[in-house]
Design a protein around this motif. Sequence first.
Motif, short mmCIF file in Angstrom:
data_model
loop_
_atom_site.label_atom_id
_atom_site.label_comp_id
_atom_site.label_asym_id
_atom_site.label_seq_id
_atom_site.Cartn_x
_atom_site.Cartn_y
_atom_site.Cartn_z
N TRP A 85 61.90 46.42 85.90
CA TRP A 85 62.25 47.09 87.02
C TRP A 85 63.45 47.57 86.66
O TRP A 85 64.35 47.19 86.45
CB TRP A 85 62.12 46.41 88.24
CG TRP A 85 60.83 45.86 88.54
CD1 TRP A 85 60.44 44.66 88.41
CD2 TRP A 85 59.69 46.38 89.07
NE1 TRP A 85 59.37 44.51 88.78
CE2 TRP A 85 58.71 45.47 89.18
CE3 TRP A 85 59.41 47.74 89.55
CZ2 TRP A 85 57.44 45.94 89.62
CZ3 TRP A 85 58.21 48.08 89.99
CH2 TRP A 85 57.28 47.10 90.08
N ASP A 104 60.22 51.95 88.96
CA ASP A 104 59.44 51.50 88.00
C ASP A 104 59.71 52.53 86.73
O ASP A 104 59.79 53.72 87.46
CB ASP A 104 57.74 51.40 88.27
CG ASP A 104 56.91 50.87 87.27
OD1 ASP A 104 56.55 52.08 86.50
OD2 ASP A 104 56.73 49.98 87.09
N GLN A 107 56.12 55.07 87.28
CA GLN A 107 55.71 55.38 88.42
C GLN A 107 56.98 55.78 89.36
O GLN A 107 56.65 56.56 90.42
CB GLN A 107 55.13 54.18 89.32
CG GLN A 107 53.73 53.76 88.56
CD GLN A 107 53.00 52.67 89.20
OE1 GLN A 107 53.99 51.60 89.72
NE2 GLN A 107 51.75 52.65 89.58
#
Length: 143
Positions: A85, A104, A107
């Motif tokens: 992350w 992310d 994403q």
Amino acid sequence: MGQLALGVRSLLIRLAIFFVMAILLAWALGGTLWPRPVTAQAMSITTGEETWSWVARITSYSEPSLTWILSCDTGHANTVHREGWLEATGFIKGSKGIFTAARDPEQGWVILSLAPDGGYSVVSTVKSRTDADTDLLDRRGDS
């Protein structure tokens, strides 16, 4: 030619002794010649029997050098979900459970719902950190 061979052999012996002594010195000082990633717990929340934590991981081997790891300690098992992350926010406890947000690499910013068994699921995707914080505050206000 014999003099050259003796010189090379002497050099190799001296290099071997140097590296052995360097390794022993590093070990005696409590370190290593090759640095390892460093981790430290940054944020956590405890509810019931589980403790959720964001752990910061710093390394000099890869980019980005700072990543976040989501982990859960349920008393009988410690679950580390994944590394990688890029950013993380704090935890929010709402009427529907515990939530957090993280960025992310693929994403973007995602809102995570944390389950009591140590699992998590992606609830929604938002555009920015500000939107993630707003979403989390709205979920906290639902309680």
